[in-house]
Design a protein around this motif. Structure first.
Motif, PDB file in Angstrom:
ATOM      1  N   ASP A 181      -3.198  37.938  34.152  1.00 42.97           N
ATOM      2  CA  ASP A 181      -4.393  38.291  34.971  1.00 42.97           C
ATOM      3  C   ASP A 181      -5.444  37.340  34.390  1.00 42.97           C
ATOM      4  OD1 ASP A 181      -2.905  40.442  35.996  1.00 42.97           O
ATOM      5  OD2 ASP A 181      -3.682  41.917  34.644  1.00 42.97           O
ATOM      6  N   GLU A 182      -5.569  37.001  33.428  1.00 43.16           N
ATOM      7  CA  GLU A 182      -6.542  35.885  32.842  1.00 43.16           C
ATOM      8  C   GLU A 182      -6.598  34.825  34.009  1.00 43.16           C
ATOM      9  OE1 GLU A 182      -5.448  34.584  28.812  1.00 43.16           O
ATOM     10  OE2 GLU A 182      -5.860  36.548  28.084  1.00 43.16           O
ATOM     11  N   LEU A 183      -5.644  34.493  34.731  1.00 50.73           N
ATOM     12  CA  LEU A 183      -5.749  33.421  35.848  1.00 50.73           C
ATOM     13  C   LEU A 183      -6.384  33.871  37.099  1.00 50.73           C
ATOM     14  CD1 LEU A 183      -2.604  31.820  35.012  1.00 50.73           C
ATOM     15  CD2 LEU A 183      -4.780  30.933  34.311  1.00 50.73           C
ATOM     16  N   GLU A 184      -6.572  35.436  36.962  1.00 47.56           N
ATOM     17  CA  GLU A 184      -7.105  35.979  38.086  1.00 47.56           C
ATOM     18  C   GLU A 184      -6.343  35.573  39.551  1.00 47.56           C
ATOM     19  OE1 GLU A 184     -11.316  35.617  38.161  1.00 47.56           O
ATOM     20  OE2 GLU A 184     -11.616  36.699  36.437  1.00 47.56           O
ATOM     21  N   ASP A 185      -6.916  35.205  40.586  1.00 48.06           N
ATOM     22  CA  ASP A 185      -6.269  34.774  41.880  1.00 48.06           C
ATOM     23  C   ASP A 185      -5.508  33.430  41.676  1.00 48.06           C
ATOM     24  OD1 ASP A 185      -8.446  33.240  41.665  1.00 48.06           O
ATOM     25  OD2 ASP A 185      -8.321  32.851  44.067  1.00 48.06           O
ATOM     26  N   ARG A 186      -5.393  32.713  40.581  1.00 50.25           N
ATOM     27  CA  ARG A 186      -4.498  31.687  40.486  1.00 50.25           C
ATOM     28  C   ARG A 186      -3.186  32.137  39.698  1.00 50.25           C
ATOM     29  NH1 ARG A 186      -6.333  27.149  43.104  1.00 50.25           N
ATOM     30  NH2 ARG A 186      -8.546  27.068  43.095  1.00 50.25           N
ATOM     31  N   GLY A 187      -3.075  33.374  39.214  1.00 53.50           N
ATOM     32  CA  GLY A 187      -1.935  34.005  38.387  1.00 53.50           C
ATOM     33  C   GLY A 187      -0.747  34.589  39.058  1.00 53.50           C
ATOM     34  N   PHE A 188      -0.987  34.154  40.463  1.00 53.11           N
ATOM     35  CA  PHE A 188       0.421  34.476  41.365  1.00 53.11           C
ATOM     36  C   PHE A 188       1.459  33.223  41.307  1.00 53.11           C
ATOM     37  CE2 PHE A 188      -2.739  37.108  43.300  1.00 53.11           C
ATOM     38  CZ  PHE A 188      -2.497  38.268  43.133  1.00 53.11           C
ATOM     39  N   VAL A 189       2.854  33.371  41.625  1.00 58.39           N
ATOM     40  CA  VAL A 189       3.879  32.284  41.316  1.00 58.39           C
ATOM     41  C   VAL A 189       4.639  32.381  42.604  1.00 58.39           C
ATOM     42  CG1 VAL A 189       3.949  32.469  38.646  1.00 58.39           C
ATOM     43  CG2 VAL A 189       5.317  34.023  40.046  1.00 58.39           C
ATOM     44  N   SER A 190       5.219  31.183  42.762  1.00 58.45           N
ATOM     45  CA  SER A 190       6.558  31.153  43.794  1.00 58.45           C
ATOM     46  C   SER A 190       7.688  31.511  43.303  1.00 58.45           C
ATOM     47  CB  SER A 190       6.433  29.643  43.945  1.00 58.45           C
ATOM     48  OG  SER A 190       6.961  28.971  43.051  1.00 58.45           O
ATOM     49  N   ALA A 191       8.522  31.900  43.981  1.00 59.92           N
ATOM     50  CA  ALA A 191       9.938  32.054  43.343  1.00 59.92           C
ATOM     51  C   ALA A 191      10.366  31.199  42.340  1.00 59.92           C
ATOM     52  CB  ALA A 191      10.684  32.547  44.502  1.00 59.92           C
ATOM     53  N   GLN A 243       3.211  43.855  28.333  1.00 64.69           N
ATOM     54  CA  GLN A 243       1.796  44.027  28.719  1.00 64.69           C
ATOM     55  C   GLN A 243       0.854  42.877  28.360  1.00 64.69           C
ATOM     56  OE1 GLN A 243       0.151  47.590  26.725  1.00 64.69           O
ATOM     57  NE2 GLN A 243      -1.672  47.626  28.319  1.00 64.69           N
ATOM     58  N   ARG A 244       1.201  42.234  27.409  1.00 69.95           N
ATOM     59  CA  ARG A 244       0.389  41.091  26.924  1.00 69.95           C
ATOM     60  C   ARG A 244       0.633  39.996  28.001  1.00 69.95           C
ATOM     61  NH1 ARG A 244      -3.648  38.888  26.705  1.00 69.95           N
ATOM     62  NH2 ARG A 244      -3.694  36.711  26.281  1.00 69.95           N
ATOM     63  N   LEU A 245       1.837  39.784  28.403  1.00 69.34           N
ATOM     64  CA  LEU A 245       2.376  38.711  29.503  1.00 69.34           C
ATOM     65  C   LEU A 245       1.530  38.846  30.834  1.00 69.34           C
ATOM     66  CD1 LEU A 245       4.015  36.055  30.288  1.00 69.34           C
ATOM     67  CD2 LEU A 245       5.905  37.923  30.924  1.00 69.34           C
ATOM     68  N   ALA A 246       1.204  40.117  31.123  1.00 71.35           N
ATOM     69  CA  ALA A 246       0.673  40.545  32.367  1.00 71.35           C
ATOM     70  C   ALA A 246      -0.677  40.112  32.184  1.00 71.35           C
ATOM     71  CB  ALA A 246       0.885  42.038  32.713  1.00 71.35           C
ATOM     72  N   ALA A 247      -1.120  40.286  30.887  1.00 76.37           N
ATOM     73  CA  ALA A 247      -2.667  40.022  30.493  1.00 76.37           C
ATOM     74  C   ALA A 247      -2.967  38.570  30.944  1.00 76.37           C
ATOM     75  CB  ALA A 247      -3.038  40.562  29.463  1.00 76.37           C
ATOM     76  N   THR A 248      -1.881  37.936  30.278  1.00 80.30           N
ATOM     77  CA  THR A 248      -2.002  36.354  30.529  1.00 80.30           C
ATOM     78  C   THR A 248      -2.017  35.739  31.949  1.00 80.30           C
ATOM     79  OG1 THR A 248      -0.894  36.259  28.426  1.00 80.30           O
ATOM     80  CG2 THR A 248      -0.967  34.101  29.824  1.00 80.30           C
ATOM     81  N   ALA A 257       0.118  23.953  38.312  1.00 80.61           N
ATOM     82  CA  ALA A 257       1.423  23.295  37.067  1.00 80.61           C
ATOM     83  C   ALA A 257       0.841  23.328  35.789  1.00 80.61           C
ATOM     84  CB  ALA A 257       1.378  21.873  37.794  1.00 80.61           C
ATOM     85  N   ALA A 258      -0.522  23.003  35.406  1.00 75.09           N
ATOM     86  CA  ALA A 258      -0.941  22.967  34.027  1.00 75.09           C
ATOM     87  C   ALA A 258      -0.974  24.307  33.445  1.00 75.09           C
ATOM     88  CB  ALA A 258      -2.230  22.412  34.092  1.00 75.09           C
ATOM     89  N   ALA A 259      -1.274  25.343  34.160  1.00 77.13           N
ATOM     90  CA  ALA A 259      -1.179  26.875  33.660  1.00 77.13           C
ATOM     91  C   ALA A 259       0.127  27.278  33.745  1.00 77.13           C
ATOM     92  CB  ALA A 259      -1.937  27.562  34.754  1.00 77.13           C
ATOM     93  N   LEU A 260       1.263  26.798  34.535  1.00 78.11           N
ATOM     94  CA  LEU A 260       2.615  27.342  34.487  1.00 78.11           C
ATOM     95  C   LEU A 260       3.038  26.451  33.027  1.00 78.11           C
ATOM     96  CD1 LEU A 260       4.895  28.578  35.768  1.00 78.11           C
ATOM     97  CD2 LEU A 260       5.329  26.242  36.944  1.00 78.11           C
ATOM     98  N   ARG A 261       2.542  25.179  32.763  1.00 79.45           N
ATOM     99  CA  ARG A 261       3.169  24.580  31.700  1.00 79.45           C
ATOM    100  C   ARG A 261       2.596  25.285  30.345  1.00 79.45           C
ATOM    101  NH1 ARG A 261       2.086  20.133  34.381  1.00 79.45           N
ATOM    102  NH2 ARG A 261       0.118  19.940  33.476  1.00 79.45           N
ATOM    103  N   ASN A 262       1.447  25.779  30.386  1.00 78.67           N
ATOM    104  CA  ASN A 262       0.887  26.412  29.313  1.00 78.67           C
ATOM    105  C   ASN A 262       1.432  27.945  29.202  1.00 78.67           C
ATOM    106  OD1 ASN A 262      -0.790  24.530  28.654  1.00 78.67           O
ATOM    107  ND2 ASN A 262      -2.648  25.143  29.841  1.00 78.67           N
ATOM    108  N   MET A 263       1.872  28.433  30.335  1.00 83.56           N
ATOM    109  CA  MET A 263       2.378  29.963  30.237  1.00 83.56           C
ATOM    110  C   MET A 263       4.014  29.882  29.577  1.00 83.56           C
ATOM    111  SD  MET A 263       2.642  33.102  32.741  1.00 83.56           S
ATOM    112  CE  MET A 263       0.847  33.357  32.766  1.00 83.56           C
ATOM    113  N   LYS A 264       4.537  28.879  29.947  1.00 85.43           N
ATOM    114  CA  LYS A 264       6.063  28.557  29.531  1.00 85.43           C
ATOM    115  C   LYS A 264       6.103  28.196  28.080  1.00 85.43           C
ATOM    116  CE  LYS A 264       8.450  25.883  32.303  1.00 85.43           C
ATOM    117  NZ  LYS A 264       9.076  24.915  33.496  1.00 85.43           N
ATOM    118  N   SER A 265       5.102  27.555  27.478  1.00 89.69           N
ATOM    119  CA  SER A 265       4.834  27.088  26.300  1.00 89.69           C
ATOM    120  C   SER A 265       4.376  28.239  25.405  1.00 89.69           C
ATOM    121  CB  SER A 265       3.823  25.870  26.268  1.00 89.69           C
ATOM    122  OG  SER A 265       3.609  25.747  24.652  1.00 89.69           O
ATOM    123  N   ALA A 266       3.890  29.074  25.760  1.00 87.91           N
ATOM    124  CA  ALA A 266       3.199  30.288  25.135  1.00 87.91           C
ATOM    125  C   ALA A 266       4.310  31.089  25.169  1.00 87.91           C
ATOM    126  CB  ALA A 266       1.959  31.098  25.913  1.00 87.91           C
TER     127      ALA A 266
END
Length: 190
Positions: free
Chosen positions: A51-61, A44-49, A24-33
């Motif tokens: 990817d910085e989360l590695e295996d925690r960079g997958f999302v639910s629908a 491409q930069r969004l994808a890199a963001t 949840a904290a990473a999602l809030r940060n991404m939405k804010s960014a």
């Protein structure tokens, strides 16, 4: 919606617990960014963001719908110019059976498994129902192996197979660490 497909949705949803999706904290940060930097944030930069989360960079629908809503809320948003963002976000959805045209737009069309046939394929084989682990491996085989990556120039998914493999190790390892329930004294067979 097909009754058979509707009946297996809870089984599919159970294959990925909350631990599989972006925290949840990473999602809030991404939405804010995204909100602060949309004018200068390339796909491409969004994808890199992610990817910085590695295996925690997958999302639910549902998380993907939230991110897309932030993008769509910008006055400068133009679907004809910004469609790649849908590919970046929706390529990282794990529970693709929960996408919809209304919430995910072209992301549902290109990445969703919202048809009853897709849902049933994900939930069972000719031999019967898939286990939660089997569903996770099916998702891997269909989406996160190098030969199956789609829209490489638009979603930048090259690192996803490695991240998904790490996700499986983390989830499957956590489930293996949970001891099986013990039988209470005086129960069956006592």
């Amino acid at each position: 919606f097909d009754a058979q497909a509707e009946a297996v949705m809870p089984q599919l949803d159970a294959a990925f617990g909350p631990d599989a999706f972006m925290p949840a904290a990473a999602l809030r940060n991404m939405k804010s960014a995204i909100n602060r930097n949309f004018g200068s944030l390339s796909p491409q930069r969004l994808a890199a963001t992610f990817d910085e989360l590695e295996d925690r960079g997958f999302v639910s629908a549902a998380q993907a719908a939230d991110l897309l809503a932030v993008i769509e809320s910008h006055a400068s948003f133009d679907h004809g110019a910004h469609w790649r963002y849908y590919h970046v976000i929706c390529h990282r959805i794990l529970d693709r059976w929960n996408t919809s045209d209304e919430l995910h737009g072209i992301g549902d069309c290109y990445h969703g498994w919202s048809s009853p046939d897709d849902i049933l394929r994900a939930s069972r084989t000719a031999m019967g129902a898939r286990t939660a682990g089997d569903i996770r491996r099916y998702v891997q085989e269909q989406l996160f192996v190098p030969g199956k990556l789609r829209f490489k120039g638009d979603s930048y998914p090259e690192q996803l197979p490695g991240f998904y493999a790490a996700l499986l190790r983390r989830i499957d390892g956590a489930q293996a660490a949970v001891p099986p329930p013990t039988q209470a004294a005086g129960g069956c067979g006592q």
